[in-house]
Scaffold this motif. Structure first.
Motif, PDB file in Angstrom:
ATOM      1  N   UNK B  12      21.314 -35.947  48.019  1.00  0.00           N
ATOM      2  CA  UNK B  12      20.672 -34.719  48.519  1.00  0.00           C
ATOM      3  C   UNK B  12      19.902 -34.967  49.813  1.00  0.00           C
ATOM      4  N   UNK B  13      19.401 -36.177  49.985  1.00  0.00           N
ATOM      5  CA  UNK B  13      18.656 -36.486  51.225  1.00  0.00           C
ATOM      6  C   UNK B  13      19.574 -36.495  52.438  1.00  0.00           C
ATOM      7  N   UNK B  14      20.864 -36.702  52.193  1.00  0.00           N
ATOM      8  CA  UNK B  14      21.811 -36.767  53.304  1.00  0.00           C
ATOM      9  C   UNK B  14      22.428 -35.408  53.635  1.00  0.00           C
ATOM     10  N   UNK B  15      22.109 -34.426  52.818  1.00  0.00           N
ATOM     11  CA  UNK B  15      22.704 -33.106  53.026  1.00  0.00           C
ATOM     12  C   UNK B  15      22.070 -32.451  54.248  1.00  0.00           C
ATOM     13  N   UNK B  16      22.911 -31.936  55.120  1.00  0.00           N
ATOM     14  CA  UNK B  16      22.428 -31.286  56.340  1.00  0.00           C
ATOM     15  C   UNK B  16      22.353 -29.787  56.144  1.00  0.00           C
ATOM     16  N   UNK B  17      21.276 -29.238  56.645  1.00  0.00           N
ATOM     17  CA  UNK B  17      21.103 -27.786  56.572  1.00  0.00           C
ATOM     18  C   UNK B  17      22.286 -27.050  57.199  1.00  0.00           C
ATOM     19  N   UNK B  18      22.700 -27.504  58.372  1.00  0.00           N
ATOM     20  CA  UNK B  18      23.782 -26.797  59.057  1.00  0.00           C
ATOM     21  C   UNK B  18      25.085 -26.857  58.260  1.00  0.00           C
ATOM     22  N   UNK B  92      15.249 -29.475  48.489  1.00  0.00           N
ATOM     23  CA  UNK B  92      15.564 -29.875  49.861  1.00  0.00           C
ATOM     24  C   UNK B  92      15.341 -28.722  50.849  1.00  0.00           C
ATOM     25  N   UNK B  93      15.709 -27.526  50.425  1.00  0.00           N
ATOM     26  CA  UNK B  93      15.625 -26.359  51.318  1.00  0.00           C
ATOM     27  C   UNK B  93      15.005 -25.192  50.563  1.00  0.00           C
ATOM     28  N   UNK B  94      13.688 -25.244  50.372  1.00  0.00           N
ATOM     29  CA  UNK B  94      13.036 -24.256  49.507  1.00  0.00           C
ATOM     30  C   UNK B  94      13.323 -22.822  49.939  1.00  0.00           C
ATOM     31  N   UNK B  96      16.003 -21.219  50.262  1.00  0.00           N
ATOM     32  CA  UNK B  96      17.268 -20.888  50.932  1.00  0.00           C
ATOM     33  C   UNK B  96      18.266 -20.238  49.974  1.00  0.00           C
TER      34      UNK B  96
END
Lengths: 109, 109
Positions: B12-18, B92-94, B96
DNA sequence: GTCATGGTTCCATAATAGTTGAACCATCCT
DNA sequence: AGGATGGTTCAACTATTATGGAACCATGAC
């Protein structure tokens, strides 16, 4: 009267979620949106991150954002002022912009 | 032990928002995510909206979602169970996923 | 008027993404 | 073992998107 040089903007009701997500899914476009979150900017001011980006390329990035309904592009003298359609987007897609702007962009570590 | 037929999932730390935004920016993929929001489904159960979608196409849609970090795809007998990586993404992306799942998909009217 | 400025649009090309049949793989059942 | 089931991967093709130079268009300054 609308000036001839005005560009078309979708009405907020016509904006599609998937188009907004797509517009935000490119790092360069997302960076532009982040800059515009602090207030309107002209083309020249905007994109400070990519100083050597060709203007046609930047113009195209803006076009994608504009046609998706994310930004406004209004003529102002011989410049153009870009602005985030924040309040409209907040009504149409509550919480979306907030979460995207608040999120990390890059992998942690 | 991890079975050979496990597919790779990004931490999950490697997941990119884009990448997440891009994965969600396709109507078919977004629909799948919406279905998975109610709980895990097998491939066959999932995608009820597009009943005649070729399985290779559906598999590819899932691959994009998996590689972006949006869904998990775990072997279970001769099936595979798809699940939304909801709690991880929420950390990771609260906000979203909540805003995307809560938003309208189509233009109003 | 002429010129410089700030930006869009056009076009051609490169790069990326989507689609799908066919082949393949693993599992369960008999 | 063989066969049906549920799904992935491969390969080839199509389609969409990105890039950037050159041409163009308005405006403001002179």
């Amino acid at each position: 009267m609308t000036a001839i040089t005005s560009l078309p903007h979708p009405a907020i009701e016509d904006v599609r979620l998937t188009d907004v997500l797509f517009a935000l899914s490119d790092p360069a476009r997302l960076e532009i949106v982040r800059e515009l979150a602090d207030g309107p900017l002209s083309m020249a001011e905007c994109g400070a991150t990519n100083p050597d980006l060709p203007k046609s390329t930047k113009s195209h990035l803006m076009k994608v954002l504009r046609e998706a309904g994310v930004v406004r592009n209004e003529p102002d003298g011989r410049r153009r002022v870009l602005s985030l359609r924040r309040s409209e987007l907040d009504e149409a897609f509550p919480g979306l912009l907030e979460s995207v702007l608040g999120a990390r962009t890059d992998p942690v570590g």
